[in-house]
Design a protein around this motif. Structure first.
Motif, short mmCIF file in Angstrom:
data_model
loop_
_atom_site.label_atom_id
_atom_site.label_comp_id
_atom_site.label_asym_id
_atom_site.label_seq_id
_atom_site.Cartn_x
_atom_site.Cartn_y
_atom_site.Cartn_z
N LEU A 1 76.58 12.62 83.58
CA LEU A 1 75.50 13.45 83.05
C LEU A 1 74.54 12.62 82.19
O LEU A 1 73.32 12.77 82.27
N LEU A 2 75.11 11.72 81.40
CA LEU A 2 74.29 10.87 80.53
C LEU A 2 73.34 9.98 81.32
O LEU A 2 72.22 9.71 80.89
N GLY A 3 73.77 9.53 82.49
CA GLY A 3 72.98 8.56 83.24
C GLY A 3 72.26 9.08 84.46
O GLY A 3 71.69 8.29 85.21
N ASN A 4 72.26 10.40 84.68
CA ASN A 4 71.75 10.92 85.95
C ASN A 4 70.22 10.95 86.06
O ASN A 4 69.69 11.27 87.13
N GLY A 5 69.51 10.66 85.00
CA GLY A 5 68.05 10.61 85.08
C GLY A 5 67.35 11.95 84.96
O GLY A 5 66.11 12.01 84.97
N LYS A 6 68.11 13.03 84.83
CA LYS A 6 67.51 14.36 84.70
C LYS A 6 67.24 14.64 83.22
O LYS A 6 68.17 14.80 82.44
N ILE A 7 65.96 14.67 82.88
CA ILE A 7 65.56 14.81 81.48
C ILE A 7 64.55 15.94 81.34
O ILE A 7 63.55 15.98 82.06
N GLU A 8 64.83 16.85 80.43
CA GLU A 8 63.88 17.92 80.14
C GLU A 8 62.81 17.39 79.21
O GLU A 8 63.11 16.73 78.22
N SER A 9 61.56 17.66 79.53
CA SER A 9 60.47 17.18 78.69
C SER A 9 59.55 18.32 78.31
O SER A 9 59.24 19.19 79.12
N HIS A 10 59.14 18.31 77.05
CA HIS A 10 58.21 19.31 76.54
C HIS A 10 57.02 18.58 75.92
O HIS A 10 57.19 17.64 75.16
N GLN A 11 55.83 19.03 76.26
CA GLN A 11 54.64 18.43 75.67
C GLN A 11 54.38 19.00 74.27
O GLN A 11 53.85 18.32 73.41
N ASN A 12 54.77 20.25 74.08
CA ASN A 12 54.53 20.91 72.81
C ASN A 12 55.64 20.59 71.82
O ASN A 12 56.81 20.85 72.07
N TRP A 13 55.28 20.03 70.67
CA TRP A 13 56.28 19.60 69.69
C TRP A 13 57.10 20.77 69.18
O TRP A 13 58.33 20.68 69.08
N LYS A 14 56.44 21.86 68.84
CA LYS A 14 57.16 23.01 68.28
C LYS A 14 58.16 23.57 69.29
O LYS A 14 59.28 23.89 68.94
N GLY A 15 57.72 23.70 70.55
CA GLY A 15 58.62 24.23 71.58
C GLY A 15 59.79 23.30 71.81
O GLY A 15 60.93 23.74 71.97
N ARG A 16 59.51 22.00 71.82
CA ARG A 16 60.57 21.02 72.04
C ARG A 16 61.58 21.04 70.90
O ARG A 16 62.79 21.05 71.13
N PHE A 17 61.07 21.08 69.67
CA PHE A 17 61.98 21.05 68.51
C PHE A 17 62.84 22.31 68.46
O PHE A 17 64.03 22.25 68.16
N LYS A 18 62.23 23.45 68.79
CA LYS A 18 62.99 24.71 68.77
C LYS A 18 64.09 24.69 69.83
O LYS A 18 65.24 25.05 69.56
N ASP A 19 63.73 24.28 71.05
CA ASP A 19 64.72 24.24 72.14
C ASP A 19 65.86 23.29 71.80
O ASP A 19 67.04 23.60 72.01
N ASN A 20 65.52 22.12 71.28
CA ASN A 20 66.56 21.14 70.94
C ASN A 20 67.43 21.63 69.79
O ASN A 20 68.65 21.41 69.79
N SER A 21 66.82 22.28 68.81
CA SER A 21 67.60 22.81 67.68
C SER A 21 68.57 23.88 68.15
O SER A 21 69.72 23.93 67.71
N ASP A 22 68.11 24.74 69.05
CA ASP A 22 68.98 25.78 69.60
C ASP A 22 70.16 25.17 70.35
O ASP A 22 71.29 25.64 70.24
N LYS A 23 69.90 24.10 71.11
CA LYS A 23 70.98 23.44 71.85
C LYS A 23 71.99 22.79 70.91
O LYS A 23 73.20 22.83 71.17
N MET A 24 71.52 22.22 69.83
CA MET A 24 72.43 21.57 68.89
C MET A 24 73.35 22.59 68.23
O MET A 24 74.47 22.25 67.83
N ARG A 25 72.89 23.82 68.13
CA ARG A 25 73.70 24.85 67.47
C ARG A 25 74.73 25.50 68.38
O ARG A 25 75.62 26.20 67.91
N THR A 26 74.64 25.29 69.69
CA THR A 26 75.57 25.95 70.61
C THR A 26 76.98 25.38 70.53
O THR A 26 77.95 26.07 70.83
#
Length: 217
Positions: free
Chosen positions: A87-112
């Motif tokens: 999974l770490l090396g598969n090249g599949k990366i989610e990208s967000h152009q919007n900083w706020k949206g990216r930070f919120k999504d990543n924060s939510d994932k860290m809390r799961t």
């Protein structure tokens, strides 16, 4: 007051999901070991708690009946580690152009509490850091996600942090290379699809022209 580890003897009626000695993951904090299961009275209400000894040598109390809400889970098994590196090396990366949206999504994932979600954050921010300077908050999240992945694998595999860190960094490098390959394949496939559509449109136009010629004869 320490509580018995058998669900049938637990005097508050809760169902225990973990036992003393279990290695568990507490979201955003990392790996800990359940040292005690005890009851405490807070504001007149008595409930059971798991007492966790964290890797940082701090103690965290998690309510027994609130395990699902906080995302407490067992540490991964050795049989899962290979899949994690894939999974770490598969090249599949989610990208967000919007900083706020990216930070919120990543924060939510860290809390799961899910290591798969943490790996998604690690790959995303590691990729982003190659092209721009991360904000202080995102840099801290990148470091935290890296620590959580490395520390859990190190503990499960009984390998040194240094060795696991090296393997994780190598996997992240593969991820960047594989992402480029995936993008190139997607670009090639898009060109082929566009070419096929143009050829189809050209054939349809030729058939229509032939029909009009035949009709006019």
């Amino acid at each position: 007051m320490a509580l018995p580890t058998s669900p049938s003897n637990f005097n508050l009626g809760a169902i225990l999901q973990f036992e003393i000695g279990d290695k568990v993951i507490y979201p955003n904090h990392g790996l800990g070991v359940i040292e005690r299961i005890e009851d405490k009275t807070i504001l007149g209400t008595t409930c059971g708690f798991y007492s966790l000894r964290m890797a940082s040598d701090t103690t965290v109390l998690v309510p027994v009946d609130n395990v699902s809400d906080v995302g407490l889970r067992r540490a991964i098994g050795q049989d899962q580690v290979k899949k994690l590196f894939t999974l770490l090396g598969n090249g599949k990366i989610e990208s967000h152009q919007n900083w706020k949206g990216r930070f919120k999504d990543n924060s939510d994932k860290m809390r799961t509490g899910s290591i798969h979600d943490v790996i998604d954050v690690l790959k995303s921010l590691n990729h982003l850091s190659q092209s721009k300077n991360l904000s202080f908050r995102e840099k801290r999240m990148l470091d935290r996600s890296r620590f959580l992945v490395i520390s859990e694998i190190s503990e499960v595999m009984n390998e040194s942090v240094e060795d696991v860190e090296k393997r994780v960094e190598q996997a992240l490098e593969r991820c960047l290379v594989n992402r480029i390959r995936l993008l190139e394949r997607a670009k090639t496939a898009k060109k082929k699809t566009a070419k096929a559509r143009r050829a189809s449109s050209k054939k349809a136009a030729s058939r229509a022209a032939a029909s009009r010629t035949a009709a006019a004869s």
